[in-house]
Scaffold this motif. Structure first.
Motif, PDB file in Angstrom:
ATOM      1  N   THR D  19      -0.364  32.263  39.335  1.00 33.29           N
ATOM      2  CA  THR D  19       0.225  31.621  40.513  1.00 33.29           C
ATOM      3  C   THR D  19      -0.890  31.133  41.432  1.00 33.29           C
ATOM      4  O   THR D  19      -2.053  31.503  41.279  1.00 33.29           O
ATOM      5  CB  THR D  19       1.169  32.584  41.254  1.00 33.29           C
ATOM      6  N   ARG D  20      -0.517  30.268  42.358  1.00 29.27           N
ATOM      7  CA  ARG D  20      -1.475  29.612  43.233  1.00 29.27           C
ATOM      8  C   ARG D  20      -1.079  29.825  44.696  1.00 29.27           C
ATOM      9  O   ARG D  20       0.111  29.916  45.019  1.00 29.27           O
ATOM     10  CB  ARG D  20      -1.500  28.093  42.934  1.00 29.27           C
ATOM     11  N   TYR D  77       2.934  34.525  45.153  1.00 25.44           N
ATOM     12  CA  TYR D  77       1.507  34.566  44.904  1.00 25.44           C
ATOM     13  C   TYR D  77       0.965  35.774  45.627  1.00 25.44           C
ATOM     14  O   TYR D  77       1.361  35.990  46.787  1.00 25.44           O
ATOM     15  CB  TYR D  77       0.818  33.291  45.423  1.00 25.44           C
ATOM     16  N   PRO D  78       0.050  36.580  45.061  1.00 30.47           N
ATOM     17  CA  PRO D  78      -0.718  36.353  43.830  1.00 30.47           C
ATOM     18  C   PRO D  78      -0.146  36.987  42.570  1.00 30.47           C
ATOM     19  O   PRO D  78      -0.901  37.426  41.704  1.00 30.47           O
ATOM     20  CB  PRO D  78      -2.062  36.978  44.179  1.00 30.47           C
TER      21      PRO D  78
END
Lengths: 145, 145, 145, 145
Positions: D19-20, D77-78
């Protein structure tokens, strides 16, 4: 749903949306996921404009629990679009929206779908009855068959 | 900066990053803006892992005030990447990171750049001296020339 | 560059850009990477409108080799924006653009930066002299100090 | 569909997804549209790995005509994720996939849904019978109830 939202007349609220270079994917069309970004933008635009959502402050906010889209015609940046919105059904704590994307000056949607918001307390994430201020805003976009 | 981060040895911290179908734009390469998403992800990953950031709770957070990227070699989904991170300079309230993206098993970066965080009180947005807990974490990633 | 593009008068070309719900990140501001999406959109809009780019067909296209951004003021969805564009420098095969994002009716940019395109043969990726049709379009947006 | 894909055992193919930072939206969860990006990534990863798709060269490619998602548990995220894939139904020119996203080491999906690809000639956009090479790859991921 007997009426899948096939023309502009099926919707209650519209917002212009500009497209971006990176919306086009390797097939040179707007990527399928980007449509959902148009959908949640038009839904939140409606709520904000009608006093039913303050992004940073509202104690009750809408969490998305379901979404769907039918893609009818590929579109590509640099198209100019209109995102369309209506309320399909209002329940105790949830609402189903009808949403669509039209190319500028085109009557049939390039894509249309549904979004279901459950209203929750922002802090706890627990679902609540739709507050009256939100409910009355949603009623303005209800389209009856 | 005399050392622009030309090899993996120039960086202190790495994180694998997966690419996505929609990262590729109409030219079938990963879009230039997506690299910045890799950059802020690796920087925040470093801060989170070293106890210097709690996304939802930290009273002091980093706001980005400047960023830059040099693109050396096009890359495309489904590439597997390593994002790289180091600290270039630490000031009173700001820090400049060196960041890069490498293809798996490749020594030279596909792209590299800089990111500057100013630390601010989340509520007011006012800049503050970098708290000691964050500063000591950042020191761990300082790469001296 | 002595003139970093501090007012609307520093730019040659503008395009309105709508923001999206998902542009806001966990800090409730438009994410830093999204600005680059505004930047390459306004640059490509300019090229397309001036007959210098056909996304699907042009034999020569611009690949980005460098980009930078200075962020001056946080902005957030649902802001309405104007992206701004000018040509800073034209070389043999490359061009540096000046780009910025302004909130509607605001004179100072929320962010401004640079983008460098190298023109390449789409098939081979090899750099070429900027074709005359593209060069003459770029000249229209050159802002001299 | 009697089996909505409630456990990892319901899927044939998995891919880790990172994920971003920017995946989190203003509510500090991964934005609903991003899940579709995981979904089309895992579907295309499957096709590419099984020799059924060359992004730049295949004469026949899959265009998405419908998609849906049920969101069961917010993720942020994260988080590290596994995207899951299976084939629900194969028709003459189209195929419905079942797709899901699981948090690492979690058995129940955070979200699951469907994707329908129609196979078309890339150049003309016209639908075609699913080529044998693609069909035999898809059969490998068919999960029967």
């Amino acid at each position: 749903m007997s009426d899948p939202g096939q023309t502009r007349a099926d919707y209650a609220y519209f917002q212009p949306m500009t497209t971006r270079w990176m919306d086009n994917d390797a097939y040179q069309h707007i990527n399928n996921a980007v449509y959902y970004s148009f959908f949640d933008t038009v839904a939140n635009n409606f709520l904000i404009e009608h006093g039913a959502l303050d992004i940073g402050k509202s104690a009750v906010v809408g969490f998305i629990v379901a979404s769907s889209c039918s893609y009818r015609k590929p579109i590509a940046y640099p198209a100019k679009l209109d995102a369309a919105f209506r309320v399909n059904r209002i329940g105790t704590s949830s609402v189903e929206y009808g949403v669509a994307v039209f190319e500028e000056n085109v009557t049939e949607p390039a894509a249309f779908g549904t979004y279901t918001h459950v209203f929750v307390e922002r802090e706890s994430g627990k679902s609540v009855s739709i507050p009256e201020k939100i409910r009355s805003a949603l009623e303005l976009a209800r389209v009856t068959g």
